[in-house]
Design an enzyme around this catalytic site. Structure first.
Site, short mmCIF file in Angstrom:
data_model
loop_
_atom_site.label_atom_id
_atom_site.label_comp_id
_atom_site.label_asym_id
_atom_site.label_seq_id
_atom_site.Cartn_x
_atom_site.Cartn_y
_atom_site.Cartn_z
N PHE A 166 105.03 141.22 57.18
CA PHE A 166 105.97 141.33 56.27
C PHE A 166 106.95 140.71 57.63
O PHE A 166 107.69 141.14 58.34
CB PHE A 166 106.39 142.31 55.94
CG PHE A 166 107.22 141.75 54.47
CD1 PHE A 166 107.77 140.78 53.83
CD2 PHE A 166 108.69 142.37 55.05
CE1 PHE A 166 108.26 140.65 53.17
CE2 PHE A 166 109.77 142.86 53.64
CZ PHE A 166 109.47 141.46 53.46
N GLY B 266 102.44 123.43 59.72
CA GLY B 266 103.74 124.19 59.42
C GLY B 266 104.43 123.62 57.20
O GLY B 266 103.05 123.89 57.07
N GLY C 92 114.44 130.48 70.26
CA GLY C 92 113.49 131.19 69.08
C GLY C 92 112.00 129.83 69.02
O GLY C 92 112.09 130.68 68.61
N ASP D 122 96.80 127.37 70.67
CA ASP D 122 97.05 127.18 70.03
C ASP D 122 97.09 126.28 69.40
O ASP D 122 96.74 125.12 67.66
CB ASP D 122 98.99 127.07 69.96
CG ASP D 122 99.58 127.19 68.65
OD1 ASP D 122 99.70 127.99 67.30
OD2 ASP D 122 100.06 126.34 68.07
N LYS E 236 94.07 125.03 66.18
CA LYS E 236 94.04 123.58 64.98
C LYS E 236 93.03 122.34 64.91
O LYS E 236 93.60 121.97 63.67
CB LYS E 236 95.78 123.07 65.20
CG LYS E 236 97.13 124.29 65.14
CD LYS E 236 98.18 123.52 65.62
CE LYS E 236 99.38 125.13 65.14
NZ LYS E 236 100.52 125.18 65.89
N GLY F 137 107.99 126.84 61.61
CA GLY F 137 109.02 127.08 60.93
C GLY F 137 108.98 128.58 59.72
O GLY F 137 108.30 128.07 58.99
#
Ligand SMILES: NC(=O)c1ccc[n+]([C@@H]2O[C@H](COP(=O)([O-])OP(=O)(O)OC[C@H]3O[C@@H](n4cnc5c(N)ncnc54)[C@H](OP(=O)(O)O)[C@@H]3O)[C@@H](O)[C@H]2O)c1
Length: 338
Positions: free
Chosen positions: A8, A154, A207, A221, A225, A317
């Site tokens: 969460f 995303g 960020g 990463d 993918k 995002g």
């Protein structure tokens, strides 16, 4: 559809917000009216087999830092495996951090869900990078869905594009930019002459990069993918150890200048050709459609007859990734009428 949400954080909370905001539209357009029956974070969990109040869940998480403090329904127990087996729900959404060493806790959560007869939607790349062929087999053996649209691109539907818009085409290979953090850093290093560490600091301040940026800057990463695309789109049984990986941490200003002199930019490119899978910095001509700036992702599918087709979009995002989860959930609802 009753959903058990594991994780969460940014993505899990974005999912809750979209479900609250779009409730009416999802019901009227798709007959989709999901209930979240359990939420688990690293410090606790809460459950209600009749459906949790998501506004309250978001409020409690923001106020106390853990969903375990949900009044009357929360507990400090965050044993996801036990909660997955004992809670009511048809689907488990896995949104815990991606871990490329042993894929935990995601791998155990995905396996547990499938083994107790629950469909899985994961945005966590770890289990797929390390064990995708076995997990797909397990899901198919149990006649369950294992969906993962949010793991690549995303909100940009790279995976669905290849499988749904190019059916009948033989896809010969793919190449592109699959990591927004490193693409942002390389853009700043080339356009503003920043060194690697300054570009990383800037990406962290905005960020885009995590406190520990290893998975992004060392190329893991992107490699994860590639593994997902290889297994799902190209039907090749690759795992992370089959990908030759070089990240961007050793890039010098000399190599950036060299690329500039030939009308190109250095990009961290993931590539699957007939023979091999690689992640490495490559000189990409500025006129190539994958030469996108900042945090954008771009992926070219090279197909037998349609030729090269490139998709460009925002690669990550919280909100974008949560929208990919909704796509998967709506698809599962369509297929299983739940
Ligand atoms: N953010 C993005 O843009 C994006 C895009 C694509 C894919 N993803 C993937 O989506 C996943 C979630 O990303 P995120 O950005 O939401 O990460 P995040 O903000 O770090 O959230 C991770 C959540 O998992 C919980 N968690 C950690 N260990 C756990 C455990 N053992 N049991 C139960 N819960 C546990 C954390 O609990 P606490 O809240 O208590 O710490 C937190 O709620 C990752 O695998 C990531 O790679 C993210």
């Amino acid at each position: 559809m009753r959903i058990i949400l594991v994780g969460f954080g940014t993505v899990g909370q974005s999912l809750a917000r979209i479900l609250l905001k779009d409730r009416q539209r999802l019901v009227s357009d798709y007959g989709f009216e999901p209930q979240i029956t359990a939420i688990i974070d690293n410090h606790g969990s809460c459950r209600d087999d009749d459906g949790l109040d998501l506004s309250e869940a978001l409020r409690i998480k923001e106020k106390t830092g853990t969903i375990g403090k949900y009044p009357g329904k929360g507990q400090p127990n965050s044993n996801a495996s036990r909660i997955i087996s004992s809670s009511e729900g048809e689907v488990v959404v896995e949104a815990t951090p991606s871990n490329f060493n042993d894929a935990e806790p995601g791998l155990s959560n995905v396996k547990k869900a499938l083994s107790v007869g629950k469909h899985v939607v994961t945005v966590n790349k770890g289990p797929l990078a390390l064990a995708m062929p076995a997990l797909l087999e397990l899901a198919s053996h149990r006649k369950l869905e294992l969906r993962f649209s949010g793991t690549v691109g995303g909100g940009t539907p790279f995976l669905s594009f290849a499988t749904k818009c190019l059916p009948g085409e033989k896809i010969l290979g793919i190449h592109g930019i699959l990591n927004g953090t490193t693409n942002y850093m390389l853009t700043r290093m080339q356009d503003m002459s920043l060194d690697f560490h300054s570009a990383l600091k800037e990406a962290q301040e905005k960020g885009y990069a995590e406190t520990d940026p290893t998975n992004d800057v060392e190329g893991y990463d992107t490699a994860a993918k590639l593994v997902i695309i290889a297994n799902w789109v190209l039907k090749r049984r690759l795992s992370l150890q089959d990908v030759a990986i070089t990240g961007i941490s050793k890039i010098t200003s000399n190599s950036l200048d060299k690329a500039k002199k030939v009308g190109a930019k250095l990009k961290l490119v993931g590539r699957i050709s007939e023979a091999r899978a690689t992640v490495r910095p490559e000189e990409i001509s500025v006129s190539d459609p994958i030469c996108v700036p900042d945090t954008l992702n771009a992926l070219t599918f090279s197909s037998d007859h349609a030729g090269d087709v490139t998709i460009i979009g925002r690669g990550a995002g919280g909100e974008q990734t949560a929208s990919a989860i909704i796509r998967d959930l709506v698809d599962i609802r369509r297929e299983y009428a739940i």
